[in-house]
Design an enzyme around this catalytic site. Structure first.
Site: not given
Ligand code: NAD
Length: 490
Positions: A151, A175, A228, A283, A383
């Site tokens: 997000f 997606k 995450s 991140c 985090e």
């Molecule tokens: P998230 O892991 O909750 O969601 C990411 C994606 O996974 C979304 O599209 C979501 O629909 C999907 N998802 C969520 N739960 C799922 C499940 N149980 N099974 C399958 N798919 C699922 O992450 P978020 O809250 O959207 O984003 C924040 C996180 O992303 C933070 O931890 C941040 O550090 C990380 N992030 C990392 C980078 C990087 O480059 N390393 C960059 C941006 C964000």
């Protein structure tokens, strides 16, 4: 209230799923739209894959010089529509309008870099590697590739992958995060105008069910995930078990070290920007701020800088920090501050229970500073993903390196100093994929890989630049002999 359509085979089509989830403005709680969520999205994925697989047969054969032409058009359209897209990012994601403009600029730079694919995809040729024998390597596309986005950068992160994937001859399914799908809806209205054959780029909405359908579909050859760490690990394992190429970028807990010989005024400004920019939901946000040998002046300056940062609705140009993404996220961040206190921390600056006039329902947390967290506690390694700085005092650079290298994340580590020797030691010994020296957010530009390490990344090849070209192609090595009289002599 509008339920978002998917974009499949150049058409906007209704999801097969009737259950929805609300898209909510985090500053006002206004419902901005509804996104399909549930088992029926697996059927949407199947339709998108069918279209993308069909398109791949033609697109993979189009010469690379022609494949990048639509990207030039996309760059121009993104620039022309940048303000509108930036306002959408702020409205659904909460960050300030200046941050949204910056985010979009990074997206455009990835499109520009991918326009260099005709050069980047070139390969190696060895003439006469054995008598009369030549050998060469070519890069070929993989097939249908998919991206699952988080997000926090709805306008930028899909562009770490999308332009490279299609320039390399693949077809693509995106997606977006169900929390912020409107930004990509705007972008796809532009993608509609860039003369791509039907099915080359597709968009499907949803949550876990959509992700699982992408991970399990045999026609999908590669998955790019950002989110995450727990979900990154899950995506990596399930995708790889299904024989896919996977790059999965995860979470972080980024340390920044300030040495006494640093330019303190500059460092404090940059570090507070890093901690509180995007309300800490980056991140690459600095989280653990380690001072070495501080007599109190750095702490005082950090406190003053954090305290005066303004919080509010991101579309107000004067605001420096927006809300966090959701009510749940606000509760989570605030309870992590409570937990730190229960572990022994002191709250130096308390941003909990923030109320912003005119936006009383917003998910606001003001800048918060914790100090005195036990080094072996849990919160110091968790985090937080909110506007919270943890201050840590250590004696030496080696102590700081020890602390950093004992952490389980490895997204970023930064050092502020005027000593070249310390900088050199730090960049060499810190176990993190992105290093900043007198930089607070060490985000690689589009030409470089976004290099997370440890629990911040699962896979081999990262997003952006050359890594993206390698990820989105498979190598084929050809060795050939063309017997002729003259070559037999040697
Ligand atoms: P998230 O892991 O909750 O969601 C990411 C994606 O996974 C979304 O599209 C979501 O629909 C999907 N998802 C969520 N739960 C799922 C499940 N149980 N099974 C399958 N798919 C699922 O992450 P978020 O809250 O959207 O984003 C924040 C996180 O992303 C933070 O931890 C941040 O550090 C990380 N992030 C990392 C980078 C990087 O480059 N390393 C960059 C941006 C964000």
């Amino acid at each position: 209230m509008e339920v978002l359509n998917n974009y499949i085979n150049s058409s906007w089509v209704k999801s097969k799923e009737t259950n929805t989830s609300d898209i909510i403005n985090p500053a006002t709680q206004e419902i901005l739209g509804k996104v399909p969520m549930g088992k029926g999205t697996a059927t949407d994925v199947a339709r998108a894959v069918e279209a993308a697989a069909e398109a791949y047969k033609i697109w993979s054969q189009v010469p690379v010089m022609k494949r990048v032409q639509p990207l030039y058009k996309l760059k121009q359209l993104l620039e022309e529509n940048a303000e509108d897209i930036a306002r959408t990012i702020t409205t659904e994601c909460g960050k300030t309008i200046a941050e949204s403009r910056g985010e979009l600029q990074r997206a455009i730079e990835n499109v520009e870099t991918a326009c260099g694919t005709p050069m980047l995809i070139q390969s190696e040729f060895s003439e006469n590697i054995a008598g009369g024998v030549d050998e060469f390597m070519i890069r070929q596309p993989l097939g249908v590739c998919a991206c699952i986005a988080p997000f926090n950068f709805p306008g930028m992160i899909p562009f770490w992958f999308l332009p490279y994937a299609i320039a390399c001859g693949n077809t693509f399914i995106l997606k977006p995060s169900e929390k912020v799908p409107l930004t990509m809806m705007k972008v796809f209205k532009l993608i509609e105008q860039i003369d791509l054959p039907s099915g080359v780029i597709n968009l499907v909405h949803g949550g876990k069910e959509t992700v699982d359908a992408l991970l399990d579909h045999p026609e999908i050859k590669a998955i790019s995930f950002v989110g995450s760490s727990n979900i990154a690990r899950y995506v990596y394992s399930r995708g790889a078990a299904n024989g896919k190429r996977v790059q999965a970028q995860g979470g972080a807990k980024n340390p920044v070290v300030i040495l006494p010989d640093a330019d303190i005024e500059m460092s404090v400004q940059i570090v507070t920007d890093s901690v509180y920019g995007c309300a800490g939901q980056r991140c690459l946000a600095a989280s653990n701020i380690i001072t070495v040998g501080d007599k109190g002046s750095i702490k005082e300056a950090l406190y003053e800088s954090a305290k005066k940062r303004t919080t509010g609705f991101g579309l107000d140009e004067t605001i420096e920090m927006g809300p966090v993404i959701s009510k749940e996220s606000r509760t989570r961040v605030e309870s992590l501050v409570d937990k730190a206190v229960s572990e022994g921390a002191k709250v130096l600056l308390d941003g909990r229970n923030a109320k912003v006039s005119g936006y009383e329902n917003g998910n606001f947390i003001r800048p918060t500073i914790l100090e005195g967290l036990p080094l072996n506690g849990e919160t110091i390694r968790t985090e937080i993903f909110g506007p919270v700085m943890s201050l840590i005092e250590l004696e030496t650079v080696d102590d700081a390196l020890n602390f950093i290298n004992n952490g389980h994340y490895g997204n970023m580590a930064c050092l502020f100093t005027s000593s070249g020797a310390n900088a050199r030691k730090f960049r060499s010994l810190a176990n993190a994929g992105n290093i900043g020296i007198n930089i607070g957010v060490a985000a690689p530009m589009a030409q470089f890989p976004f290099s997370g390490w440890k629990e911040s990344f699962f896979g081999d090849l990262h997003g952006q630049g050359r890594h993206a070209i390698e990820f989105f192609t498979q190598t084929k090595v050809v060795i050939e002999r063309w017997p002729r009289e003259w070559s037999r002599k040697f």
